[in-house]
Design a protein around this motif. Structure first.
Motif, PDB file in Angstrom:
ATOM      1  N   ARG A  16       0.773  -1.244   0.000  1.00 40.15           N
ATOM      2  CA  ARG A  16       0.000   0.000   0.000  1.00 40.15           C
ATOM      3  C   ARG A  16       0.802   1.292   0.000  1.00 40.15           C
ATOM      4  NH1 ARG A  16      -2.929  -0.026   5.799  1.00 40.15           N
ATOM      5  NH2 ARG A  16      -2.921   2.219   5.633  1.00 40.15           N
ATOM      6  N   PHE A  17       2.080   1.263   0.306  1.00 38.82           N
ATOM      7  CA  PHE A  17       2.867   2.495   0.391  1.00 38.82           C
ATOM      8  C   PHE A  17       3.675   2.705  -0.884  1.00 38.82           C
ATOM      9  CE2 PHE A  17       2.309   1.214   4.826  1.00 38.82           C
ATOM     10  CZ  PHE A  17       1.747   2.363   5.333  1.00 38.82           C
ATOM     11  N   GLU A  33       6.721   9.468   0.119  1.00 41.26           N
ATOM     12  CA  GLU A  33       5.858   8.332   0.401  1.00 41.26           C
ATOM     13  C   GLU A  33       4.411   8.790   0.443  1.00 41.26           C
ATOM     14  OE1 GLU A  33       6.735   5.523   3.772  1.00 41.26           O
ATOM     15  OE2 GLU A  33       4.906   6.436   4.577  1.00 41.26           O
ATOM     16  N   ASP A  35       0.444   6.825   1.234  1.00 44.95           N
ATOM     17  CA  ASP A  35      -0.317   5.622   1.551  1.00 44.95           C
ATOM     18  C   ASP A  35      -1.459   5.516   0.545  1.00 44.95           C
ATOM     19  OD1 ASP A  35      -1.822   3.549   2.589  1.00 44.95           O
ATOM     20  OD2 ASP A  35      -1.780   4.301   4.650  1.00 44.95           O
ATOM     21  N   ASN A  37      -3.672   3.428   0.333  1.00 47.35           N
ATOM     22  CA  ASN A  37      -4.909   2.983   0.975  1.00 47.35           C
ATOM     23  C   ASN A  37      -5.808   4.164   1.346  1.00 47.35           C
ATOM     24  OD1 ASN A  37      -6.081   0.433   1.538  1.00 47.35           O
ATOM     25  ND2 ASN A  37      -5.836   0.772   3.722  1.00 47.35           N
ATOM     26  N   ASN A  38      -5.245   5.370   1.359  1.00 41.77           N
ATOM     27  CA  ASN A  38      -6.015   6.575   1.670  1.00 41.77           C
ATOM     28  C   ASN A  38      -6.619   7.243   0.440  1.00 41.77           C
ATOM     29  OD1 ASN A  38      -5.464   6.296   4.393  1.00 41.77           O
ATOM     30  ND2 ASN A  38      -3.616   7.537   4.271  1.00 41.77           N
TER      31      ASN A  38
END
Length: 106
Positions: A16-17, A33, A35, A37-38
């Motif tokens: 996810r990153f 970086e 995320d 997932n956000n």
């Protein structure tokens, strides 16, 4: 500007990153970086921008720079509403840019 044209060492860690070294406009390389997932969701087995939590309902995540233009493609098997794993992919350059050495979702 799509991030991948001003980046090196691009990778996706922990499913996810998105991480890379990006140029910051002053000729310097900086670690960045975001995320994923956000900003990416799973809608019935398909990636959707503006959602969240895709990593909570997927398996077999992979990332590659593909084709002659090194397009950054995230692939995964996303779980649909019936519990089936569905092959899905998304071009991260569609919505992620490098702005001053930082990932920004547009």
């Amino acid at each position: 500007m799509s991030f991948h044209t001003t980046a090196e060492n691009i990778r996706v860690d922990d499913n996810r990153f998105l991480r890379a070294r990006l140029t910051n406009g002053d000729g310097e390389w900086v670690d960045a970086e975001i995320d994923l997932n956000n900003c990416l969701g799973n809608s019935n087995g398909q990636f959707v921008w503006g959602g969240s939590g895709f990593a909570d309902s997927c398996e077999s995540v992979s990332f590659n720079l593909e084709g002659g233009d090194n397009v950054p493609i995230l692939r995964a098997r996303l779980i649909d509403g019936d519990g089936n794993a569905v092959d899905a992919d998304v071009n991260l350059a569609e919505r992620i840019e490098n702005q001053g050495g930082q990932f920004v979702v547009v």
